[in-house]
Scaffold this motif. Structure first.
Motif, PDB file in Angstrom:
ATOM      1  N   GLY A 353       0.802  -1.217   0.000  1.00 44.35           N
ATOM      2  CA  GLY A 353       0.000   0.000   0.000  1.00 44.35           C
ATOM      3  C   GLY A 353       0.831   1.261   0.000  1.00 44.35           C
ATOM      4  O   GLY A 353       0.297   2.379  -0.043  1.00 44.35           O
ATOM      5  N   ALA A 354       2.182   1.115   0.027  1.00 39.45           N
ATOM      6  CA  ALA A 354       3.061   2.272   0.030  1.00 39.45           C
ATOM      7  C   ALA A 354       3.023   2.960  -1.327  1.00 39.45           C
ATOM      8  O   ALA A 354       3.101   2.312  -2.369  1.00 39.45           O
ATOM      9  CB  ALA A 354       4.495   1.847   0.351  1.00 39.45           C
ATOM     10  N   GLY A 355       2.872   4.271  -1.335  1.00 40.88           N
ATOM     11  CA  GLY A 355       2.874   5.019  -2.579  1.00 40.88           C
ATOM     12  C   GLY A 355       1.656   4.767  -3.450  1.00 40.88           C
ATOM     13  O   GLY A 355       1.733   4.896  -4.675  1.00 40.88           O
ATOM     14  N   THR A 356       0.550   4.392  -2.843  1.00 43.53           N
ATOM     15  CA  THR A 356      -0.669   4.171  -3.610  1.00 43.53           C
ATOM     16  C   THR A 356      -1.832   4.910  -2.974  1.00 43.53           C
ATOM     17  O   THR A 356      -1.761   5.338  -1.809  1.00 43.53           O
ATOM     18  CB  THR A 356      -1.034   2.666  -3.678  1.00 43.53           C
ATOM     19  OG1 THR A 356      -1.391   2.207  -2.351  1.00 43.53           O
ATOM     20  CG2 THR A 356       0.131   1.837  -4.204  1.00 43.53           C
ATOM     21  N   ILE A 357      -2.889   5.082  -3.751  1.00 38.56           N
ATOM     22  CA  ILE A 357      -4.146   5.601  -3.231  1.00 38.56           C
ATOM     23  C   ILE A 357      -5.234   4.586  -3.547  1.00 38.56           C
ATOM     24  O   ILE A 357      -5.131   3.812  -4.515  1.00 38.56           O
ATOM     25  CB  ILE A 357      -4.512   6.966  -3.842  1.00 38.56           C
ATOM     26  CG1 ILE A 357      -4.668   6.874  -5.356  1.00 38.56           C
ATOM     27  CG2 ILE A 357      -3.454   8.016  -3.489  1.00 38.56           C
ATOM     28  CD1 ILE A 357      -5.149   8.163  -6.001  1.00 38.56           C
ATOM     29  N   THR A 358      -6.267   4.549  -2.715  1.00 38.58           N
ATOM     30  CA  THR A 358      -7.351   3.601  -2.900  1.00 38.58           C
ATOM     31  C   THR A 358      -8.623   4.351  -3.261  1.00 38.58           C
ATOM     32  O   THR A 358      -9.051   5.257  -2.554  1.00 38.58           O
ATOM     33  CB  THR A 358      -7.594   2.783  -1.608  1.00 38.58           C
ATOM     34  OG1 THR A 358      -6.384   2.114  -1.256  1.00 38.58           O
ATOM     35  CG2 THR A 358      -8.699   1.754  -1.825  1.00 38.58           C
ATOM     36  N   LEU A 359      -9.207   3.969  -4.397  1.00 35.84           N
ATOM     37  CA  LEU A 359     -10.401   4.660  -4.893  1.00 35.84           C
ATOM     38  C   LEU A 359     -11.527   3.663  -5.088  1.00 35.84           C
ATOM     39  O   LEU A 359     -11.306   2.513  -5.447  1.00 35.84           O
ATOM     40  CB  LEU A 359     -10.084   5.349  -6.227  1.00 35.84           C
ATOM     41  CG  LEU A 359      -8.979   6.420  -6.181  1.00 35.84           C
ATOM     42  CD1 LEU A 359      -8.657   6.913  -7.584  1.00 35.84           C
ATOM     43  CD2 LEU A 359      -9.436   7.594  -5.311  1.00 35.84           C
TER      44      LEU A 359
END
Length: 359
Positions: A353-359
């Motif tokens: 989940g590092a360096g990501t966004i959750t949409l």
């Protein structure tokens, strides 16, 4: 007007012209850089089962499930803007690195108005020095090596000040240049980056060989470099150290080192050495990048023997780069030893989940 001021103005105008020409040469390589990284991330996304799309602002979106990350060439979403600003300031990071128990280069900070500090540093060195902007640059821009005289020091300082008013002078290191890459402190890869060279054909001058090399880089069937080889003051110093100039005509198959700085080399001068780095150097590098809190780091190291234990191979820790150029690990001579870095990074980011966004 006396001859001396006229000469000084002429030299200043000549340097400005050369800087403009260098900038135009680099602009010609934008297509090559874009082509390389577009292909790299497209293949990497496919390898990890992700979807790739291009955003209007130039960013590339890579989506896997509900998680998305955005990349721009080798820039990732892992490290903060503050971290990027901090590590871009070479003077600050040199100060911090000097507080560790690792061997780092001797250096001094100065400005054009306080150039006597650099003169005193040069006088205290047994060999040549390097002048560079202290903040806001990368890729070797504004850097001049092989400085041995006060006159050369002043010329290099004026050149560097065109990029940033804050300047640094440091000892010129002896040994091979290595780039070690870490993700969250875990060692991933290492490349030895040799100085750029041209090979004589018996009839062409060094400057003609450099021009031909740049055309090959631009028009060749395969990508071997993402930037041009620039003949500048740094290259003139390097050639002069061997008693040469850009008009020298090397013999057939004679190799001529064009400059010491490795940033403008090609694939033939890059070699994967991941399995050769001594564990003590790997561990020391991991401690250093973790101490700065950098997630994706490229550590520049100079060593006479990278396989020797720390303290025995003249190992010096030079610089810590955030979002280091990924292409250095693909454009290499020994491709059979490469690690496919881009999908490895994507997998780590999606898994953690590092360096990501959750949409």
């Amino acid at each position: 007007m006396s001859v001396q001021p006229v000469t000084r103005v002429w030299l200043r105008n000549k340097r400005r012209l050369l800087d403009v020409q260098a900038g135009l040469a680099r602009r010609r390589f934008r297509r090559i850089r874009n082509t390389f990284y577009n292909s790299l991330w497209s293949d990497a996304a496919e390898a990890v089962g992700a979807e790739l799309s291009r955003c209007p602002n130039g960013l590339v979106r890579i989506r896997k499930g509900q998680a998305s990350t955005f990349v721009d060439h080798s820039d990732l979403m892992l490290d903060s803007a503050i971290t990027l600003r901090l590590m871009a300031n070479k003077a600050m990071t040199f100060d911090f690195m000097a507080e560790t128990d690792l061997r780092t280069p001797a250096f001094a900070k100065f400005m054009l108005s306080t150039i006597e500090k650099a003169e005193a540093f040069l006088a205290g060195q047994n060999g040549p020095v390097v002048v560079k902007p202290a903040d806001g640059t990368g890729g070797g821009r504004g850097v001049t090596t092989g400085i041995r005289t006060v006159q050369a020091l002043h010329a290099a300082a004026r050149h560097a000040a065109g990029f940033n008013q804050a300047l640094m002078v440091e000892e010129q290191l002896v040994g091979a240049s290595f780039r070690l890459v870490y993700f969250d402190g875990e060692f991933i890869d290492a490349v030895r980056r040799d100085s750029p060279i041209v090979v004589g054909d018996g009839t062409s001058s060094v400057s003609a060989l450099v021009k031909a090399e740049n055309e090959r880089r631009l028009e060749g069937e395969e990508i071997t470099a993402l930037s041009p080889l620039i003949l500048d003051q740094e290259s003139r110093n390097t050639l002069a150290a061997s008693g040469l100039t850009a008009s020298h005509v090397p013999a057939a198959d004679e190799e001529v080192r064009v400059k010491l700085a490795v940033n403008e080399n090609g694939a033939a001068q890059n070699h994967v050495v991941r399995d050769d780095v001594h564990p003590s150097i790997i561990d020391a590098g991991a401690r250093l990048v973790k101490s700065f809190g950098i997630r994706f780091a490229g550590l520049d190291v100079t060593a006479s023997d990278i396989s020797a234990p720390l303290g025995q191979g003249d190992t010096i820790f030079n610089e810590v780069n955030v979002n280091p150029g990924i292409h250095h690990h693909y454009l290499v001579a020994n491709r059979d030893r490469t690690v496919d870095l881009a999908p490895l990074l994507l997998n780590r980011m999606f898994e953690t989940g590092a360096g990501t966004i959750t949409l």
